[in-house]
Design an enzyme around this catalytic site. Structure first.
Site, PDB file in Angstrom:
ATOM      1  CE  LYS A 182      -1.673   4.630  -7.680  1.00  0.00           C
ATOM      2  NZ  LYS A 182      -0.850   4.573  -6.713  1.00  0.00           N
ATOM      3  CD  GLN A 187       0.538   1.925  -4.272  1.00  0.00           C
ATOM      4  OE1 GLN A 187       0.601   2.587  -5.328  1.00  0.00           O
ATOM      5  NE2 GLN A 187      -0.394   2.189  -3.247  1.00  0.00           N
ATOM      6  CG  ASP A 243       2.413   9.710  -4.792  1.00  0.00           C
ATOM      7  OD1 ASP A 243       1.270   9.721  -5.326  1.00  0.00           O
ATOM      8  OD2 ASP A 243       3.047   8.752  -4.332  1.00  0.00           O
TER       9      ASP A 243
HETATM   10  N1  GUN Z   1      -1.003   4.280  -1.375  1.00  0.00           N
HETATM   11  C1  GUN Z   1      -2.257   4.547  -0.965  1.00  0.00           C
HETATM   12  N2  GUN Z   1      -2.479   5.668  -1.392  1.00  0.00           N
HETATM   13  C2  GUN Z   1      -1.189   6.181  -1.863  1.00  0.00           C
HETATM   14  C3  GUN Z   1      -0.902   7.432  -3.082  1.00  0.00           C
HETATM   15  O1  GUN Z   1      -1.555   8.145  -3.237  1.00  0.00           O
HETATM   16  N3  GUN Z   1       0.535   7.263  -3.372  1.00  0.00           N
HETATM   17  C4  GUN Z   1       1.321   6.538  -2.963  1.00  0.00           C
HETATM   18  N4  GUN Z   1       2.671   6.369  -3.376  1.00  0.00           N
HETATM   19  N5  GUN Z   1       0.861   5.438  -2.133  1.00  0.00           N
HETATM   20  C5  GUN Z   1      -0.506   5.229  -1.749  1.00  0.00           C
END
Ligand code: GUN
Length: 295
Positions: A54, A98, A121
């Protein structure tokens, strides 16, 4: 025989359009500098890879990318304080915590402490509520990515029976809400199946568009799929593979080799939905930064 939907190419196109727009706005607005802050608690290997990717992608499109690696031992209050500080930091437009968080942390309380205006998110109850009400602001990146693949691939969703396997807060639930909106790329009839669904095969085999998001290798087998259905695989399961330098490879939730003989179109893993997730996150962060400056 299926068309294999190239999520990577669709994601690259979207990422390029985000980069282009940032570039154009920066030329006329020197203050414009979208900032994405990613918070990772503990040392989960898969999460580290996601956060690193990311950050790399955010920088590649001209964003400021900040990542915070916090120890597994962090307390609930310390983590919430951290997120509140990021929420108040004017240089941060998007906050991503995350998931999953360690077991001693109340995940929902941490999400509640994110400023909803920076919740790229789309997991804060305020943004979930907007989606439920049909006024989406930040849609979670993976569901938004699935919809984008369908639209870009010219797959009609309106009036179709979409069956989603999986009811997670990140994928299944928001994806169902998204595809039933009165909107372009939506207007579907949505059924959500989960671990307590009885006779799941009877339901999946009615799907015009079947979406797998359960986190289980080979969950969707050819016998569960209607001839000519579109199959979207959201699974990202790591399995051991000693022939790889990393020691593992990614597989989806769908038995790709057999299902592709029944479906009309299918996403591969890797190279399907996965790349869309980061591209959509960047798009949400760009939208947040634009909104801050009323652009
Ligand atoms: N863990 C796995 N996929 C995601 C996501 O799309 N966002 C977040 N914050 N954590 C994740």
């Amino acid at each position: 025989m299926s068309i294999v939907l190239n999520g990577k190419a669709i994601a690259d196109e979207l990422t390029e359009s985000v980069a282009l727009e940032i570039n154009v706005i920066k030329k006329t607005n020197v203050r414009f500098s979208p900032g994405l802050a990613a918070v990772l608690v503990g040392g989960d290997a898969a999460s580290k890879v996601y956060v690193r990717n990311k950050k790399r992608s955010a920088i590649s499109v001209g964003m400021e990318a900040l990542d915070y690696y916090l120890p597994e031992s962090i307390t609930q209050n310390e983590l919430e304080d951290y997120v509140v500080k990021l929420s108040e930091d004017a240089s941060v437009d998007g906050i991503l915590v995350q998931l999953p968080l360690p077991g001693h942390i109340d995940q929902e309380k941490v999400i509640d402490s994110i400023n909803p205006a920076k919740d790229v998110d789309g997991l804060h109850p305020y943004n979930v509520g907007l989606l439920v009400k049909g006024q989406p602001r930040f849609v979670p990146a993976t569901p938004a990515g699935v919809q984008h693949i369908l639209v870009k691939s010219g797959i009609e969703v309106s009036g179709k029976h979409v069956v989603i396997c999986g009811r997670s807060e990140i994928v299944g639930k928001p994806l169902g809400l998204l595809l039933m909106q009165r909107n372009k790329g939506a207007n579907a009839t949505v059924t959500i199946c989960h671990s307590k669904t009885k006779n799941i095969q009877d339901i999946t085999s009615q799907a015009d568009i079947l979406i797998a998001a359960v986190g289980q290798q080979n969950f969707i087998k050819a016998g569960m799929v209607k001839q000519g259905a579109v199959v979207i695989d959201v699974g990202t399961n790591r399995i051991n593979d000693s022939s790889r330098k990393s020691g593992y490879r990614l597989v989806g939730d769908v038995d790709f080799e057999n299902v592709k003989n029944v479906s009309s179109a299918i996403t591969p893993v890797p190279g399907g939905v996965g790349p869309m997730t980061i591209a959509m996150l960047l798009k949400n962060t760009l939208e947040s930064a634009k909104r801050k400056l009323n652009l």
